[in-house]
Every structure is written in structure tokens, then in C-alpha cells.
Motif scaffolding. Structure first.
Motif, mmCIF file in Angstrom:
data_model
loop_
_atom_site.group_PDB
_atom_site.id
_atom_site.type_symbol
_atom_site.label_atom_id
_atom_site.label_comp_id
_atom_site.label_asym_id
_atom_site.label_seq_id
_atom_site.Cartn_x
_atom_site.Cartn_y
_atom_site.Cartn_z
ATOM 1 N N THR A 191 0.847 -1.184 0.000
ATOM 2 C CA THR A 191 0.000 0.000 0.000
ATOM 3 C C THR A 191 0.887 1.241 0.000
ATOM 4 O OG1 THR A 191 -1.587 -1.243 1.330
ATOM 5 C CG2 THR A 191 -1.909 1.121 1.209
ATOM 6 N N ASN A 192 0.391 2.331 -0.572
ATOM 7 C CA ASN A 192 1.175 3.568 -0.594
ATOM 8 C C ASN A 192 1.680 3.906 0.810
ATOM 9 O OD1 ASN A 192 1.592 6.572 -0.329
ATOM 10 N ND2 ASN A 192 1.169 6.459 -2.514
ATOM 11 N N PRO A 193 2.993 3.837 1.052
ATOM 12 C CA PRO A 193 3.520 3.974 2.420
ATOM 13 C C PRO A 193 3.200 5.310 3.081
ATOM 14 C CG PRO A 193 5.182 3.023 0.965
ATOM 15 C CD PRO A 193 4.058 3.502 0.084
ATOM 16 N N MET A 196 10.683 14.013 2.795
ATOM 17 C CA MET A 196 10.667 13.623 1.385
ATOM 18 C C MET A 196 11.534 14.559 0.539
ATOM 19 S SD MET A 196 6.629 12.618 0.935
ATOM 20 C CE MET A 196 6.812 12.146 -0.786
ATOM 21 N N LEU A 197 11.487 15.852 0.829
ATOM 22 C CA LEU A 197 12.253 16.820 0.051
ATOM 23 C C LEU A 197 13.752 16.620 0.244
ATOM 24 C CD1 LEU A 197 12.492 19.355 -1.708
ATOM 25 C CD2 LEU A 197 12.236 20.723 0.365
ATOM 26 N N PHE A 198 14.202 16.602 1.501
ATOM 27 C CA PHE A 198 15.631 16.516 1.760
ATOM 28 C C PHE A 198 16.157 15.084 1.602
ATOM 29 C CE2 PHE A 198 14.751 20.639 3.476
ATOM 30 C CZ PHE A 198 15.928 21.337 3.287
ATOM 31 N N GLY A 199 15.303 14.072 1.832
ATOM 32 C CA GLY A 199 15.744 12.697 1.602
ATOM 33 C C GLY A 199 16.088 12.465 0.150
ATOM 34 N N SER A 200 15.293 13.046 -0.762
ATOM 35 C CA SER A 200 15.573 12.929 -2.193
ATOM 36 C C SER A 200 16.849 13.683 -2.564
ATOM 37 C CB SER A 200 14.383 13.460 -2.989
ATOM 38 O OG SER A 200 14.660 13.455 -4.372
ATOM 39 N N ASN A 236 8.696 -0.168 -1.712
ATOM 40 C CA ASN A 236 9.347 1.127 -1.908
ATOM 41 C C ASN A 236 10.062 1.492 -0.612
ATOM 42 O OD1 ASN A 236 10.030 3.867 -2.225
ATOM 43 N ND2 ASN A 236 8.231 4.280 -3.492
ATOM 44 N N MET A 237 11.326 1.106 -0.501
ATOM 45 C CA MET A 237 12.057 1.280 0.741
ATOM 46 C C MET A 237 12.355 2.740 1.044
ATOM 47 S SD MET A 237 12.130 -1.660 1.993
ATOM 48 C CE MET A 237 13.106 -1.227 3.432
ATOM 49 N N GLN A 238 12.420 3.573 0.018
ATOM 50 C CA GLN A 238 12.654 4.998 0.261
ATOM 51 C C GLN A 238 11.477 5.611 1.011
ATOM 52 O OE1 GLN A 238 13.034 7.577 -3.191
ATOM 53 N NE2 GLN A 238 14.467 8.901 -2.093
ATOM 54 N N GLU A 239 10.254 5.331 0.549
ATOM 55 C CA GLU A 239 9.089 5.876 1.233
ATOM 56 C C GLU A 239 8.880 5.225 2.595
ATOM 57 O OE1 GLU A 239 5.569 6.068 -1.084
ATOM 58 O OE2 GLU A 239 6.427 7.442 -2.562
ATOM 59 N N TYR A 264 10.938 7.144 4.909
ATOM 60 C CA TYR A 264 10.265 8.377 5.312
ATOM 61 C C TYR A 264 9.198 8.085 6.366
ATOM 62 C CZ TYR A 264 12.347 10.197 0.986
ATOM 63 O OH TYR A 264 13.226 10.562 -0.005
ATOM 64 N N VAL A 265 8.504 6.973 6.197
ATOM 65 C CA VAL A 265 7.493 6.572 7.182
ATOM 66 C C VAL A 265 8.137 6.375 8.550
ATOM 67 C CG1 VAL A 265 5.956 4.679 7.859
ATOM 68 C CG2 VAL A 265 5.887 5.575 5.534
ATOM 69 N N ALA A 266 9.301 5.716 8.579
ATOM 70 C CA ALA A 266 9.997 5.497 9.849
ATOM 71 C C ALA A 266 10.358 6.825 10.512
ATOM 72 C CB ALA A 266 11.261 4.659 9.614
ATOM 73 N N ILE A 267 10.724 7.817 9.697
ATOM 74 C CA ILE A 267 11.078 9.134 10.234
ATOM 75 C C ILE A 267 9.873 9.787 10.901
ATOM 76 C CG2 ILE A 267 11.755 11.482 9.613
ATOM 77 C CD1 ILE A 267 13.615 10.337 7.533
ATOM 78 N N ILE A 268 8.729 9.787 10.222
ATOM 79 C CA ILE A 268 7.574 10.487 10.791
ATOM 80 C C ILE A 268 6.971 9.714 11.961
ATOM 81 C CG2 ILE A 268 7.047 11.730 8.674
ATOM 82 C CD1 ILE A 268 4.816 9.759 8.120
ATOM 83 N N ILE A 269 7.109 8.393 11.956
ATOM 84 C CA ILE A 269 6.653 7.627 13.118
ATOM 85 C C ILE A 269 7.497 7.991 14.334
ATOM 86 C CG2 ILE A 269 6.561 5.317 14.137
ATOM 87 C CD1 ILE A 269 5.684 4.262 11.454
ATOM 88 N N GLY A 270 8.825 8.078 14.125
ATOM 89 C CA GLY A 270 9.698 8.455 15.230
ATOM 90 C C GLY A 270 9.406 9.852 15.747
ATOM 91 N N ALA A 271 9.035 10.764 14.832
ATOM 92 C CA ALA A 271 8.759 12.144 15.242
ATOM 93 C C ALA A 271 7.369 12.292 15.850
ATOM 94 C CB ALA A 271 8.904 13.079 14.040
ATOM 95 N N SER A 272 6.459 11.366 15.516
ATOM 96 C CA SER A 272 5.064 11.533 15.935
ATOM 97 C C SER A 272 4.894 11.485 17.452
ATOM 98 C CB SER A 272 4.186 10.463 15.284
ATOM 99 O OG SER A 272 4.550 9.157 15.730
ATOM 100 N N GLY A 273 5.642 10.602 18.104
ATOM 101 C CA GLY A 273 5.524 10.505 19.559
ATOM 102 C C GLY A 273 5.921 11.790 20.254
#
Length: 374
Positions: free
Chosen positions: A165-167, A212-216, A240-243, A246-255
Motif C-alpha cells: 500500500t502507498n507507504p 521527502m524533500l531533503f531525503g531525495s 518502496n524502501m525509500q518511502e 520516510y514513514v519510519a522518520i515520521i513515526i519516530g517524530a510523531s511521539g
């Protein structure tokens, strides 16, 4: 408005969630993966070199569960020379073994890992007891949020990512759901909870955009995470390991974002309750003050949390006197820099946004009354 869950209903839901976790655990348990006690360990075919070992341990084990309970078998333990994944067993250890059963008979037994669930359960129980002693009803609601988050991440997010699914879209939807569960279960359907929720979600959208911007731009394609290569080479080539990175980054920041949003919203609600005559701008400035103090420690907390995961690598750089330019451009370090700074930017923006939203919601009635008087 009243809180979303009463103490009795929260306790009932927690019991249901625990039952679901137990059911899921039992449903996913492998029939041929059982606990056993190591009776003897023969290390004659093991070669040791420092902390690494290569070869085979020959074990005699006694099963302590299943239909072959109390029966003794010979088992093998393959040592690959990788201490991060290898286990070196001794007599008396409780381990997990995998049985190869053919025609109702055990033909082969392989040692899999040490049995650690009992200590993990004890640690979790200590956490629950301390939480309930200190936080009481709020602690009960926090347990509810914890279990709900675990189930959603496990059964929705992870399963959805594996289904390709779209990550980014999936992660945002899951995090919105989690934020609603966590914040409203703690604060209830109140202005405080709503302000924290909107502030958190706004911060997360900003974080994912930056990631997404700076990761690219930094050519980070998601293969720096532990076991990312193993996941791909296990038959998941379409992911899609790149996305997912990014998901791992926002999960870490969400808490951290939820934490700071609730801190600001709760502080402003308390200020408003004590000084209801404060106007929008005055209350918002108080929220900014609280947010600045929280941000001062929270960004450092993110740095310490992420750098702690790679402490041996940092020690290796220092021991080899690696140049700073080499360190900063190393892919793993660049990924952690992106993770840390993205999370920190999210925090820096979440605090004032939450203060703005909370001040608007808390002074809404005051403005309406003022407008009627005109």
C-alpha cells in the motif's frame, strides 16, 4: 465536555485489547516452535575467535511444552561468527527449538534462540504497576493508548506496508488514527484534546514534507535501516524502501510531536481555567513561553535517542580518527541527521501551532460574548 472514556469503560476496553493480543499471539505461534531446557552442550566443533564463534554446538535438550513434553532430543546450534544474531547456549538455559516432524516423529531439532518472553513480560508488568501507582486513572488510559497503538501498528501499518500500500498515505492515515486515540483518550473530547490533535497532525504533515524533500536531495533511498536488505531479499522486491524510510522518520517524530502538543495544550488549558479573562494574544504568548521551554529539552532528547542507537558506530569513527567530512557524508549518519533534524523541525513548528490553535479554541466563547455586547 466529558472525557471520552470512563474508568470502568477504559478498563473493559483494556481487557478486550489484551485478549486480542493474546489471541493474535496464539494464532501466529508456530506449532513446531517450542520451549526446551538445555541439558548438555558439546562445543567440540566450535572455533572461537575473540567474541565470535563459528561451527556447531551439539545440544541435548528436554522439551518443556507440546505433545513431546519431557522427551529428550539431540539439537544443533549453528554459529556463524556474528555475535549480533548468534546464541551460545549453556546447560540450564531455556531456549526455543524448531522441530522437524515427519510421520508423527521428530527427525530433527534446531536451536533457534534463548527464551526471553518471561523477562519481557515482567518488565512490562513493572511498567504497568508504576504507571498505575503514579498516574492512576490517567495511567489506565495511557495503557489503553499503548495497547491500541501496538495493535494498529502491527495489524494495520505493518500489514499494509507489506501489502505494498502507498507507504506515505497509509502512515499518515494510521498516525492520524493513533493521534486521535491517544490524545482524546487522555484529554477527552475537549478543547485541550482538539488543540493537541490538530497541532500534532499539522506538525506531522510538515515533517513528512521535509523528509521527502531533503531525503531525495541527499540520495537516501531507505536501505540504511537495520534489516532493510534482509526484508528486500526475503521476497519483497516490490517494496518502496525509500518511502518506508520516510514513514519510519515520521513515526519516530510523531511521539515527540504528540508529547509537546499535549504539554502546550494542557498548560494553556490550566492557565485559562485560572485566568479566564486572558485575551487571545495573552494566552497565546503564554503558550509560546511553555513551548519554548519544552522544545529546549525535547530536541536534545531526540538527538540522544537517535545517537544512542548508533553509539558503537560513533565510537568506531572516533577510534579511527575519521574525518568529519567522511562522517557527515556517510550514508547511515546522513540518514540519522535527516531523521533527527526533521523530527526537531516538526517539534519547533508543532509547539507554536498548538499554542495558536489552543488560544483560538479556549478564547472562542470570550470573543462571542464580546461580539454580542457590541
Amino acid at each position: 465536555m466529558p472525557k471520552l472514556f470512563t474508568k470502568a469503560s477504559t478498563l473493559f476496553i483494556i481487557l478486550i485489547l489484551l485478549a486480542l493480543l493474546v489471541f493474535i499471539f496464539l494464532a501466529q505461534k508456530e506449532d513446531n516452535l517450542l520451549k526446551a531446557e538445555v541439558l548438555t552442550a558439546d562445543n567440540s566443533d566450535v572455533m572461537n575467535s575473540g567474541i565470535s564463534s563459528i561451527g556447531f554446538q551439539h545440544l541435548e535438550v528436554k522439551l518443556i511444552e507440546g505433545k513431546f513434553k519431557n522427551q529428550k532430543f539431540s539439537a544443533s546450534n549453528n554459529l556463524t561468527g556474528r555475535p549480533s544474531v548468534d546464541n551460545f547456549f549453556e546447560s540450564g538455559d531455556t531456549i526455543l527449538v524448531s522441530l522437524n516432524i515427519q510421520s508423527g516423529k521428530v527427525v530433527n531439532v534446531i536451536a533457534v534462540d534463548k527464551y526471553r518472553q518471561n523477562w519481557e513480560l515482567l518488565l512490562f508488568l513493572i511498567f504497568i504497576v508504576l504507571l498505575l501507582i503514579y498516574a492512576k486513572e490517567i495511567g489506565l488510559q495511557a495503557i489503553f493508548s499503548f495497547l491500541t497503538s501496538l495493535l494498529i501498528i502491527w495489524k494495520v501499518l505493518v500489514a499494509g506496508l507489506l501489502a505494498n500500500t502507498n507507504p506515505i498515505l497509509l502512515a499518515l492515515l494510521v498516525l492520524i488514527l493513533l493521534a486521535a486515540f491517544i490524545l482524546f483518550s487522555i484529554a477527552g473530547l475537549t478543547k485541550k484534546g482538539l488543540a493537541a490533535f490538530i497541532g500534532t497532525i499539522t506538525g506531522l504533515f510538515i515533517s513528512v514534507t521535509i523528509a521527502m524533500l531533503f531525503g531525495s536531495k541527499m540520495s537516501l533511498f531507505g536501505m540504511t535501516a537495520p534489516y532493510a536488505e534482509t526484508l528486500i531479499f526475503s521476497g519483497n522486491l516490490e517494496l518502496n524502501m525509500q518511502e518506508i524510510f520516510y514513514v519510519a522518520i515520521i513515526i519516530g517524530a510523531s511521539g515527540a510531536a504528540m508529547d509537546i502538543a499535549m504539554d502546550v495544550a494542557a498548560s494553556m488549558t490550566e492557565i485559562h481555567n485560572k485566568r479566564p479573562e486572558l485575551k487571545f494574544v495573552e494566552l497565546m504568548q503564554s503558550g509560546f513561553t511553555v513551548g519554548r521551554d519544552v522544545i529546549g529539552t525535547m530536541t536534545t532528547t531526540l538527538l540522544l535517542a537517535y545517537s544512542g542507537s548508533y553509539l558503537p558506530l560513533l565510537m568506531l569513527f572516533v577510534s579511527k580518527q575519521t574525518a568529519i567530512s567522511r562522517i557527515l557524508n556517510y550514508k547511515v549518519i546522513a540518514a540519522e541527521i535527516l531523521r533527527t533534524i526533521t523530527g526537531s523541525i516538526g517539534l519547533v513548528l508543532t509547539a507554536p501551532l498548538t499554542a495558536l490553535i489552543a488560544a483560538f479554541l479556549l478564547t472562542k466563547e470570550q470573543r462571542l460574548i464580546k461580539n454580542k455586547q457590541k
